[in-house]
Design an enzyme around this catalytic site. Structure first.
Site, PDB file in Angstrom:
ATOM      1  N   ARG A  64      -0.801   5.316  13.858  1.00 32.24           N
ATOM      2  CA  ARG A  64       0.157   4.821  14.853  1.00 32.24           C
ATOM      3  C   ARG A  64      -0.392   5.041  16.242  1.00 32.24           C
ATOM      4  O   ARG A  64      -1.095   6.025  16.470  1.00 32.24           O
ATOM      5  CB  ARG A  64       1.462   5.641  14.778  1.00 32.24           C
ATOM      6  CG  ARG A  64       1.986   5.687  13.399  1.00 32.24           C
ATOM      7  CD  ARG A  64       3.492   5.863  13.347  1.00 32.24           C
ATOM      8  NE  ARG A  64       3.832   5.696  11.940  1.00 32.24           N
ATOM      9  CZ  ARG A  64       4.445   6.623  11.219  1.00 32.24           C
ATOM     10  NH1 ARG A  64       4.804   7.750  11.772  1.00 32.24           N
ATOM     11  NH2 ARG A  64       4.701   6.404   9.951  1.00 32.24           N
ATOM     12  N   ARG A  68       0.845  -1.197   0.000  1.00 29.27           N
ATOM     13  CA  ARG A  68       0.000   0.000   0.000  1.00 29.27           C
ATOM     14  C   ARG A  68       0.875   1.240   0.000  1.00 29.27           C
ATOM     15  O   ARG A  68       2.027   1.218   0.366  1.00 29.27           O
ATOM     16  CB  ARG A  68      -0.882   0.000   1.251  1.00 29.27           C
ATOM     17  CG  ARG A  68      -2.077  -0.939   1.119  1.00 29.27           C
ATOM     18  CD  ARG A  68      -2.950  -0.836   2.346  1.00 29.27           C
ATOM     19  NE  ARG A  68      -3.252   0.541   2.673  1.00 29.27           N
ATOM     20  CZ  ARG A  68      -3.074   1.078   3.881  1.00 29.27           C
ATOM     21  NH1 ARG A  68      -2.595   0.374   4.871  1.00 29.27           N
ATOM     22  NH2 ARG A  68      -3.373   2.344   4.093  1.00 29.27           N
ATOM     23  N   LYS A 112       3.517  -6.330  12.268  1.00 32.66           N
ATOM     24  CA  LYS A 112       2.765  -6.650  11.055  1.00 32.66           C
ATOM     25  C   LYS A 112       2.984  -8.103  10.614  1.00 32.66           C
ATOM     26  O   LYS A 112       4.111  -8.539  10.396  1.00 32.66           O
ATOM     27  CB  LYS A 112       3.181  -5.688   9.934  1.00 32.66           C
ATOM     28  CG  LYS A 112       2.341  -5.846   8.698  1.00 32.66           C
ATOM     29  CD  LYS A 112       2.239  -4.562   7.925  1.00 32.66           C
ATOM     30  CE  LYS A 112       1.586  -4.768   6.587  1.00 32.66           C
ATOM     31  NZ  LYS A 112       1.267  -3.524   5.905  1.00 32.66           N
TER      32      LYS A 112
END
Ligand code: BTN
Length: 322
Positions: free
Chosen positions: A320, A119, A184
């Site tokens: 975040r 992305r 992630k």
């Protein structure tokens, strides 16, 4: 199948195999075997060579197998599996195929991806022969406006497919990152083509870290994790890929008829940062606020310190913890 992959299949069991024996079974010279092994090492595979014993993979692996994936697929919606040794990007592969073909229900899988797309224009890096690199073509009757929340639906299906493999505790970071304890584990990239009023072709690109080699993700600017670091029971990629397709295709059909709303509760149950303070960065603007969840279209709701509500529809933001 390339000679490299054939050699890998011989080595997949994790035992030693001599260059001579490999060469004889594939009808190539020992020198050719050596050359292919060097090419595999250059791709990042760890292969030990011990004189008198031969070659051995540092970590045994299960190659992608059409037969094993097809055996476990329980949906009639998958029309073609394209299983590639190497490709620049599985999503780009389906997009170029779509120029002349209807790729609805086509799946592209690769052992190695050399220019994976992430992305926000980023690169998606992944070690070869050990991860899930998957793109699925899917057509929807409406235009892009009717597809709000689609990428969140994919995220919900992936969390379910991971749970099917016994991997729990995965969270979703808006719009569609898969996280484990803030690291992630995977991501989703949706490519979209079509007219304003539809139909729309989407290419749903999915990357999941199953086993990344040490050092392979050097330069990736966020904490990451892979399944091999979460459990000793690493799923067979073929079984896992079939589970993803079994979860994903009914979800896409349901989304086609009912939109995001039926998935909202499930998405929220896995929402990373729910009711937490975050910083949201869009372009060069930063906004601090508290995440209040998602609306019925999958848009992110944020309340700033002055109690103003903000709604974000686009995934082109970075989120975040604050
Ligand atoms: C993200 O940035 O989080 C999305 C990553 C998506 C990566 C996958 S890997 C399979 C497919 N092919 C690509 O080039 N990208 C997607």
């Amino acid at each position: 199948m390339s000679t490299r992959t054939e050699i890998l299949k011989v080595l997949a069991d994790g035992d030693f195999h001599s260059g001579t024996a490999i060469g004889e079974s594939l009808n190539i010279t020992r020198a050719a075997v050596n050359k292919c092994v060097q090419a595999l090492v250059a791709r990042g595979l760890e292969i030990h060579r011990v004189s008198g014993q031969g070659y051995k993979l540092a970590t045994p692996f299960t190659p992608l197998s059409r037969q094993r994936i097809e055996r476990d697929i329980q949906t009639n919606d998958i029309r073609t599996l394209h299983i590639l040794d190497e490709v620049d990007s599985t999503s780009r592969y389906l997009l170029s195929l779509a120029a002349d073909n209807d790729v609805h229900g086509h799946v592209c899988l690769a052992e190695c991806q050399t220019r994976g797309r992430g992305r926000r224009g980023r690169q998606w890096m992944t070690s070869p022969y050990s991860n899930v690199i998957l793109s699925l073509g899917w057509t929807f009757p409406g235009g892009p406006g009717s597809l709000a929340g689609l990428s969140l639906v994919v995220g919900v299906a992936l969390v379910q497919a991971l749970a099917d493999q016994g991997i729990e505790g995965i969270e979703l970071k808006w719009p569609n990152d898969l996280l484990w304890q803030g690291r992630k584990l995977g991501g989703v990239l949706v490519d979209l083509q079509g007219e304003v009023n539809g139909p729309s072709l989407t290419i749903l690109g999915i990357g999941i870290n199953v086993r990344q080699q040490d050092g392979a993700l050097e330069g990736v600017d966020q904490p990451w994790v892979d399944i091999s670091r979460l459990t000793d029971n690493i799923p067979d990629r073929n079984v896992f890929i079939a589970a993803i397709l079994n979860r994903l295709t009914p979800a896409l059909e349901k989304f086609k008829h009912a939109g995001f709303e039926p998935f909202r509760e499930d998405w929220t149950a896995h929402h990373a940062y729910h009711d937490q303070d975050v910083t949201l960065i869009q372009g060069n603007k930063a906004l601090h606020g508290r995440v209040r969840g998602v609306d019925e279209h999958g848009a992110l709701l944020l309340i700033d310190s002055d109690n103003n509500a903000h709604v974000f529809h686009s995934g082109e933001v970075s989120l975040r913890p604050h």
